[in-house]
Structures are given as structure tokens and as C-alpha cells.
Design a protein around this motif. Structure first.
Motif, PDB file in Angstrom:
ATOM      1  N   PRO A 366       0.809  -1.225   0.000  1.00 13.01           N
ATOM      2  CA  PRO A 366       0.000   0.000   0.000  1.00 13.01           C
ATOM      3  C   PRO A 366       0.840   1.273   0.000  1.00 13.01           C
ATOM      4  N   VAL A 367       0.238   2.345  -0.492  1.00 13.86           N
ATOM      5  CA  VAL A 367       0.849   3.673  -0.543  1.00 13.86           C
ATOM      6  C   VAL A 367      -0.093   4.645   0.149  1.00 13.86           C
ATOM      7  N   LEU A 368       0.455   5.501   1.002  1.00 12.46           N
ATOM      8  CA  LEU A 368      -0.335   6.497   1.721  1.00 12.46           C
ATOM      9  C   LEU A 368      -0.178   7.858   1.060  1.00 12.46           C
ATOM     10  N   VAL A 369      -1.313   8.527   0.822  1.00 14.43           N
ATOM     11  CA  VAL A 369      -1.321   9.892   0.301  1.00 14.43           C
ATOM     12  C   VAL A 369      -2.089  10.750   1.302  1.00 14.43           C
ATOM     13  N   GLN A 370      -1.411  11.693   1.928  1.00  9.65           N
ATOM     14  CA  GLN A 370      -2.042  12.576   2.911  1.00  9.65           C
ATOM     15  C   GLN A 370      -2.493  13.861   2.238  1.00  9.65           C
ATOM     16  N   VAL A 371      -3.732  14.282   2.524  1.00  6.18           N
ATOM     17  CA  VAL A 371      -4.270  15.531   1.989  1.00  6.18           C
ATOM     18  C   VAL A 371      -4.759  16.389   3.151  1.00  6.18           C
ATOM     19  N   ALA A 372      -5.042  17.665   2.844  1.00  8.50           N
ATOM     20  CA  ALA A 372      -5.376  18.612   3.909  1.00  8.50           C
ATOM     21  C   ALA A 372      -6.827  18.534   4.334  1.00  8.50           C
ATOM     22  N   ARG A 373      -7.746  18.271   3.378  1.00 12.77           N
ATOM     23  CA  ARG A 373      -9.163  18.410   3.700  1.00 12.77           C
ATOM     24  C   ARG A 373      -9.962  17.207   3.227  1.00 12.77           C
ATOM     25  N   VAL A 470      -3.952   2.364  -2.821  1.00 14.16           N
ATOM     26  CA  VAL A 470      -3.656   3.770  -2.571  1.00 14.16           C
ATOM     27  C   VAL A 470      -4.620   4.250  -1.492  1.00 14.16           C
ATOM     28  N   VAL A 471      -4.074   4.654  -0.362  1.00 11.48           N
ATOM     29  CA  VAL A 471      -4.876   5.120   0.773  1.00 11.48           C
ATOM     30  C   VAL A 471      -4.792   6.641   0.815  1.00 11.48           C
ATOM     31  N   VAL A 472      -5.910   7.304   0.559  1.00 13.62           N
ATOM     32  CA  VAL A 472      -5.980   8.762   0.603  1.00 13.62           C
ATOM     33  C   VAL A 472      -6.606   9.152   1.943  1.00 13.62           C
ATOM     34  N   VAL A 489       3.233   9.848   0.438  1.00 16.41           N
ATOM     35  CA  VAL A 489       3.262  11.114  -0.293  1.00 16.41           C
ATOM     36  C   VAL A 489       2.419  12.118   0.484  1.00 16.41           C
ATOM     37  N   LEU A 490       3.027  13.217   0.884  1.00 10.04           N
ATOM     38  CA  LEU A 490       2.359  14.242   1.690  1.00 10.04           C
ATOM     39  C   LEU A 490       2.025  15.429   0.796  1.00 10.04           C
ATOM     40  N   LEU A 491       0.739  15.560   0.438  1.00 11.70           N
ATOM     41  CA  LEU A 491       0.280  16.636  -0.435  1.00 11.70           C
ATOM     42  C   LEU A 491      -0.249  17.809   0.385  1.00 11.70           C
ATOM     43  N   ASP A 492      -0.529  18.913  -0.306  1.00 10.97           N
ATOM     44  CA  ASP A 492      -1.157  20.108   0.294  1.00 10.97           C
ATOM     45  C   ASP A 492      -0.345  20.687   1.439  1.00 10.97           C
ATOM     46  N   ALA A 493       0.952  20.430   1.470  1.00 12.08           N
ATOM     47  CA  ALA A 493       1.771  20.928   2.578  1.00 12.08           C
ATOM     48  C   ALA A 493       1.802  22.455   2.605  1.00 12.08           C
ATOM     49  N   TRP A 512       2.895  15.719   9.547  1.00 12.04           N
ATOM     50  CA  TRP A 512       3.751  15.025   8.583  1.00 12.04           C
ATOM     51  C   TRP A 512       4.548  13.905   9.251  1.00 12.04           C
ATOM     52  N   SER A 513       5.055  14.164  10.439  1.00  9.32           N
ATOM     53  CA  SER A 513       5.864  13.151  11.131  1.00  9.32           C
ATOM     54  C   SER A 513       5.017  11.941  11.512  1.00  9.32           C
ATOM     55  N   ASN A 514       3.796  12.180  11.969  1.00 10.55           N
ATOM     56  CA  ASN A 514       2.928  11.058  12.337  1.00 10.55           C
ATOM     57  C   ASN A 514       2.604  10.195  11.125  1.00 10.55           C
ATOM     58  N   ALA A 515       2.445  10.824   9.959  1.00 12.51           N
ATOM     59  CA  ALA A 515       2.189  10.046   8.746  1.00 12.51           C
ATOM     60  C   ALA A 515       3.446   9.313   8.297  1.00 12.51           C
TER      61      ALA A 515
END
Length: 660
Positions: A366-373, A470-472, A489-493, A512-515
Motif C-alpha cells: 500500500p501507498v499512503l497519500v495525505q491531503v489537507a481536507r 492507494v490510501v488517501v 506522499v504528503l500533499l497540500d503541505a 507530517w511526522s505522524n504520517a
């Protein structure tokens, strides 16, 4: 004679009242029990707690009798009242306000079950669990000595995820953060010495992780869960278990910091930068501050642990109040700063390097993608003038719930099928941001045939398996992947950093660190589109250095946490008089210490008082006296005048930010 603390929000009643104990209640009216007592001034009966029983002294004034003993169970031990009193005095609040958070409501059925169960046996720690705890703590030099001697420490927890136990077939073993093993090991070590441990975490997701590890190593009766998600009877039963003489391990949210566990050996706070640990109820004491007061009063060990370091903790480290607890060997994720390369479009959300890393990682897991909202398109604007789209009924922001759907208001929920821009009369909308659902839509087209998982407030997901997906996820809602994510992948930084908040740099670094801590060993972690001090601290995994730099910048400006801040709000007269009183009571307050008062939307005023930690007790006492004076003035109007509304003054000490 019984000395009683009444359960009342009125500041003038925050003291002990003397009551006579009638003969028929002598056997049941003991220290710590709930009682009902009359209030002469109010002409009614209120609940309270007997704090102590003393020999009645001759007095000219008659004492009112205790009306009723609500319960024979002493739910307020002396140590808990002493803690509540100290916390209240530090925060200009009331002890009953603290106890309202600490002591759950009485549940008769749970109480009867507790009384019929008899004495709670002392839990035993087997040799296997004891050896496991020793092995876990051995990687942190000095940690075991700190726990045994009642020291205070700031722990930099290691990133990574691992199974709860190494036994089993592996495929069905749940995974938790490595930090949960470290916190559980400290609790197991304390219980092996006959000492209780309190572990305070922000939310139920963290709570579940720690609890799984503890229950795999300790008997069930040794672990006590305490949180607001429990039913009333379950929470009260857990509280009664804490009152027993047998030691235990308490795992709970912010209110668990007051748990009356016997033979307390350590209080552990996890991720103190999470806003969920800030108590919203009066007097609004942060769990970290309550833990500091408790450690000083009871002499137990205190550990403030996290993947990142808040400026509050770093200040305590810099003055020598906390000692560093660092691993002998640092383990850091493979963090990368990804920017748009030459030739790539400026509006491209995922740079080619991060996209390639995600595509490669999907071959393995799996791949993690972090977004803001969350949502599809949280922000819509006019396509012609770029003015934010607003609802015609309530002026709330319009949002798109899915591609091609009619936009709806985020406040009142009304749809806007025939929207017109108030600035330019345009009728075409444009999506100005991408939420979790829209990002999942886009990535679903980019990675055809790959499973897409959305994790946010509306779609809670706690765990995913090790299959390619892909986990958003929005910040803070990232599920744990079996074996860890093969790429993050950390988006919307950049969007996150634009928030108007004094601590937004700390918050972003924590998100970001927790992700990143959920990544598998050696997996790449791409932070997209930002540079500067926060990004450098993340890339080098040196969060304490960023906290030190923040403290150095805030000190000349007298910004928290280099100073303490109290907020006063109410009518102009009450606030002005309170400011005048605190000026006269505390010598070391200069003109720059008081900001305001300024008008508020509700018609009152607000002011801030900045003060050094050394004068904190004097400031809190002065503000407390002003609260009582304002309450008494509203209670007793002058002859011929209209009664002044209550709550004319509100005070909160230790507000984290100045932009209230």
C-alpha cells in the motif's frame, strides 16, 4: 463536623463549607463520599463531596445538617482533591470544575456490582512480560532509572509500525505504532514493581493501539480503559476499579490524567501537541499541565513522549525541568523534499519523483497519500473573478460533493443550482481545492486497477492490509498498514502552512511526522511543494531543533510558551476592573504585559495578560478574586437597579495562542 466541597460553577462557592453530621448519618458520612447539603443563600439542596471529617468545635453559629449521603462509596480520595485544588489554583478555576472532568457521574447498577465483587486482587506480571519490558526499555539509556526514581523526561519515540506480538501466523496479527510498544513497556515495568501507570493519549485510535499491546502482555484485570466513548456504567465501573488498592494501568483520553490510581508510579502523555489534549471545559487545563502539577505533588515519574517536540516541552527541557530520553540508536524514515521539476506544470499536484515512487511502491504494497481536507472540492470560486463562492441564504462556503454535482453549502446544506457571483455576476464555478474524495478520484484514474481507500472523518478506517492499494487520508486519519506503507506522499503541505495560527509550523511538523512514522523501513516519504525551516526539520528528522528555533524567535516577542497568557472576556466594566486589580496585585507586570481590551462580536470586550512563570501564582490568585467579585456583584444588585446578568467575567489561563 463535615467539611464539604459543593458541586457548583459559581466561583464564590469554591471553598469548603462546614456542616453538622446528624446521628443517623454518622456511620455512612465519611471522607470522599457524595452528599446532598442545603445552601442557605440559594435556598436549595446541592450535591457535593465530603473532603474531611473533623471534630466539631464549639461555635456560636449553628451548622446546617448534611441532608443525605448519596452513595457510601468514597469516590473522592484525599489525593484527588489535593490535585484538583492545586490545578484549580494554578488556572484561576474552581476545584469542582476540575472534579467535574475527573469524576464520572454515579451509576447505581455499576456501583452495586463493584460492591458485590469484593476486593480486587493484585495483578501479577509474569517473567516473559518483565523480560520483554526490560528489552524494550534497554534501547533508551536512563529510561528505567527515571521511572524508578520518579524523574521527569521528554522522550523522542521511534517511527515505524510492528505487530502487537511476534507469535501467531503473522498474516492476522494486528499492527500498531512502535511507540505503543515503548509506552506499554514502561507500564509493564512499573506494574512489575507494584506501581500504577497512567497513559494519556489524544483519541481512541491511539488508545486502541496501546491497549492491544498491554492486553497481550498483562492480565485483563490489570488494564483499565477510561474515555468519553464508554457508556456511563462502563466509565463509572472503570473509575471504581481505579480507586481499589490494587495497582493498575490506566489508558485514557485527557481526563485520565486525574485517574485516582493507587500507588502511582508514572504518568505518560503521548503527543502533547494534539489539540484533543486541551480541555475545553472550565477551567480549561491542558492534560500536560495537569500532569506537571500531579508529578510535583505526588512525586511520580513523568514522561512526555512524541514523534515530534512541542515548544512547551522544549522549554521545559531547556530550563532543565525535563531530561532527554533519546534512543541509543536513531531510526529515521527516508524523507525527501519533492518539488516540481523543470518542464512540469506548476499546477501539478504530484511531482514526477513522488509519482514514480508511488508507482514503484504499489508493486509491493500500500501507498499512503495525505491531503489537507476531506470531501470532494472543499473550496469553490468564481471561474471569472476567482471570488469565493458563497451561499445566497447564509453566506456559507459552497462545496462540491462530487464531480458534476450541484454545489451545496457547507453550513446550511442548501444546494445552489442557479448560483450567481455577487462580485461579477458570473455563473460558472471553479474548483479551487481538492479534498480526499477528489484526490482519490484522480489517483484512481492515474493508477487504473489499483484499489483506492479513502480515510477521513466520514470514512473512518483504522487498518488496511498489505495488499497494493492507494490510501488517501486526511491529516490525523491515516490508517495503519500491515507491515507499513511502501511509500508515503504528503500533499497540500503549502496549503497547511498558510493557516493563520501561531503554532501552524509545529502542527504541520506533527501531522507530517505522524504520517511518515507509518512507513515501512526504507520506504520513501515525499513531502511535496514546501521548503524552509519546517521542511528541513522534517527532512532531517530533527524536530527538537525546530522547537528550539521557535522558542528563540518567540522569546523577544513574549509569545507563548515563553510566557504564560491569560484571556479575560466579558462586559467592559468587569474586564477593566480585573485588569486594574491584576496590575496593582502583581508588581512585575509592565504596560506591554496587557493587550486590550478590544471589542468582541458578542458586545463585550476581550483582553490578554502576558506574564512570566515566576509570577503565575500571584496572577492566578488576582484573576480568581476578580471572578468572585464580578459574580457577587451580579448576584446582589444595588437598590433600585436592574439585576446584572451573571457570568460578566470569564477567565482562561494558559491559552496556547494569542490569536483567539
Amino acid at each position: 463536623m463535615a467539611r464539604v466541597l459543593v458541586d457548583s460553577p459559581l466561583p464564590q462557592l469554591d471553598r469548603l463549607f462546614d456542616y453538622a453530621v446528624p446521628r443517623e448519618l454518622v456511620d455512612s458520612a465519611s471522607a470522599g463520599v457524595r452528599v446532598k447539603v442545603p445552601l442557605r443563600t440559594a435556598g436549595r439542596t446541592v450535591e457535593g463531596w465530603i473532603v474531611e471529617i473533623v471534630d466539631e468545635e464549639p461555635s456560636d453559629r449553628p451548622l446546617s445538617d448534611v441532608d443525605e449521603v448519596v452513595s457510601p462509596v468514597p469516590v473522592l480520595p484525599e489525593r484527588l482533591y489535593a490535585l484538583a485544588r492545586r490545578v484549580a489554583d494554578r488556572s484561576a478555576g474552581s476545584a469542582s470544575g476540575v472534579l467535574k472532568v475527573a469524576v464520572p457521574r454515579r451509576m447505581v447498577r455499576a456501583e452495586k456490582a463493584h460492591l458485590s465483587a469484593g476486593t480486587v486482587p493484585t495483578p501479577r506480571v509474569d517473567d516473559v512480560a518483565r523480560a520483554w519490558a526490560y528489552e524494550r526499555l534497554s534501547v533508551f539509556p536512563g529510561a528505567e532509572d527515571l521511572l524508578r526514581t520518579g524523574g521527569r523526561g521528554a522522550m523522542s519515540a521511534p517511527p515505524g509500525v510492528e505487530p502487537v506480538t511476534s507469535e501467531g501466523d503473522g498474516a492476522h496479527t494486528p499492527y500498531v505504532g512502535s511507540w505503543a510498544h515503548i509506552l506499554a513497556a514502561m507500564a509493564v515495568e512499573g506494574l512489575s514493581r507494584g506501581r500504577s501507570t497512567i497513559i494519556v493519549v489524544p483519541d481512541h485510535r491511539d488508545q486502541d493501539q496501546v491497549e492491544k499491546v498491554l492486553r497481550a502482555r498483562l492480565p485483563d484485570e490489570a488494564v483499565v480503559r477510561s474515555d468519553a466513548r464508554q457508556s456511563g456504567p462502563a466509565r463509572y465501573a472503570a473509575y471504581l476499579r481505579m480507586l481499589a488498592e490494587a495497582p493498575c494501568v490506566v489508558v485514557g483520553n485527557r481526563s485520565a490524567v486525574y485517574a485516582p490510581a493507587a500507588a502511582l508510579g508514572a504518568v505518560i502523555i503521548w503527543d502533547d501537541g494534539d489539540p484533543l489534549l486541551a480541555e475545553p471545559l472550565s477551567p480549561g487545563v491542558h492534560a500536560r499541565d495537569a500532569a506537571l502539577v500531579r508529578q510535583e505533588a505526588e512525586g511520580c515519574a513523568l514522561v512526555l513522549a512524541g514523534l515530534t517536540r512541542t515548544t512547551d516541552v522544549e522549554r521545559l527541557v531547556s530550563v532543565g525541568w525535563l531530561h532527554e530520553i533519546a534512543p541509543a540508536r536513531r531510526v529515521i524514515p527516508k524523507t525527501l523534499l519533492s518539488a516540481t521539476r523543470e518542464g512540469e506544470g506548476r499546477g501539478q499536484r504530484i511531482p514526477s519523483a513522488a509519482f514514480a515512487a508511488a508507482r514503484e511502491a504499489l508493486q509491493h504494497g500500500p501507498v499512503l497519500v495525505q491531503v489537507a481536507r476531506p470531501g470532494y472540492a472543499p473550496v469553490l470560486v468564481c471561474a471569472s473573478c476567482r471570488h469565493p463562492a458563497r451561499c445566497a441564504h447564509c453566506a456559507g462556503p459552497l462545496r462540491a460533493v462530487r464531480h458534476g454535482a450541484v454545489p451545496a453549502c457547507g453550513w446550511c446544506g442548501r444546494s445552489a443550482p442557479a448560483w450567481t457571483c455577487a462580485e461579477c455576476a458570473g455563473t460558472t464555478l471553479r474548483m479551487a481545492s481538492s479534498g480526499s474524495e477528489r484526490t482519490a478520484d484522480e489517483l484512481g484514474r492515474a493508477f487504473a486497477g489499483v484499489r483506492i481507500v479513502v480515510a477521513d472523518g466520514e470514512h473512518p478506517v483504522t487498518h488496511v492490509d498489505g495488499r497494493p492499494s492507494v490510501v488517501v487520508a486526511t491529516r490525523g486519519a491515516e490508517p495503519i498498514a500491515e507491515g507499513g506503507y511502501r511509500a508515503v506522499v504528503l500533499l497540500d503541505a503549502e496549503r497547511m502552512l498558510l493557516a493563520e495560527d501561531l503554532r501552524i509550523g509545529e502542527s504541520c511538523l506533527r501531522w507530517w511526522s505522524n504520517a511518515a512514522a507509518l512507513a515501512a523501513p526504507g520506504a520513501p516519504v515525499h513531502l511535496v511543494g514546501v521548503a524552509g525551516p519546517v521542511a528541513r526539520a522534517f527532512a532531517t528528522w530533527n524536530q527538537p531543533a525546530y522547537a528550539r528555533a521557535e522558542l528563540a524567535e518567540r522569546a523577544p516577542l513574549r509569545m507563548p510558551p515563553t510566557v504564560r497568557v491569560a484571556a479575560l472576556e466579558g462586559d467592559r466594566r468587569a474586564v477593566t476592573e480585573a485588569l486594574a486589580t491584576v496590575r496593582s496585585d502583581v508588581d512585575r507586570l509592565d504596560d506591554g504585559s496587557i493587550l486590550g481590551p478590544v471589542e468582541t462580536e458578542g458586545g463585550g470586550v476581550r483582553a490578554l495578560v502576558r506574564f512570566d512563570y515566576a509570577v503565575g501564582p500571584a496572577v492566578a490568585q488576582s484573576l480568581r478574586s476578580s471572578l468572585v467579585a464580578a459574580a457577587l456583584r451580579s448576584r446582589k444588585p444595588a437598590k433600585g437597579r436592574v439585576r446584572t446578568p451573571g457570568n460578566t467575567l470569564r477567565v482562561r489561563v494558559d491559552v496556547p495562542d494569542l490569536d483567539l
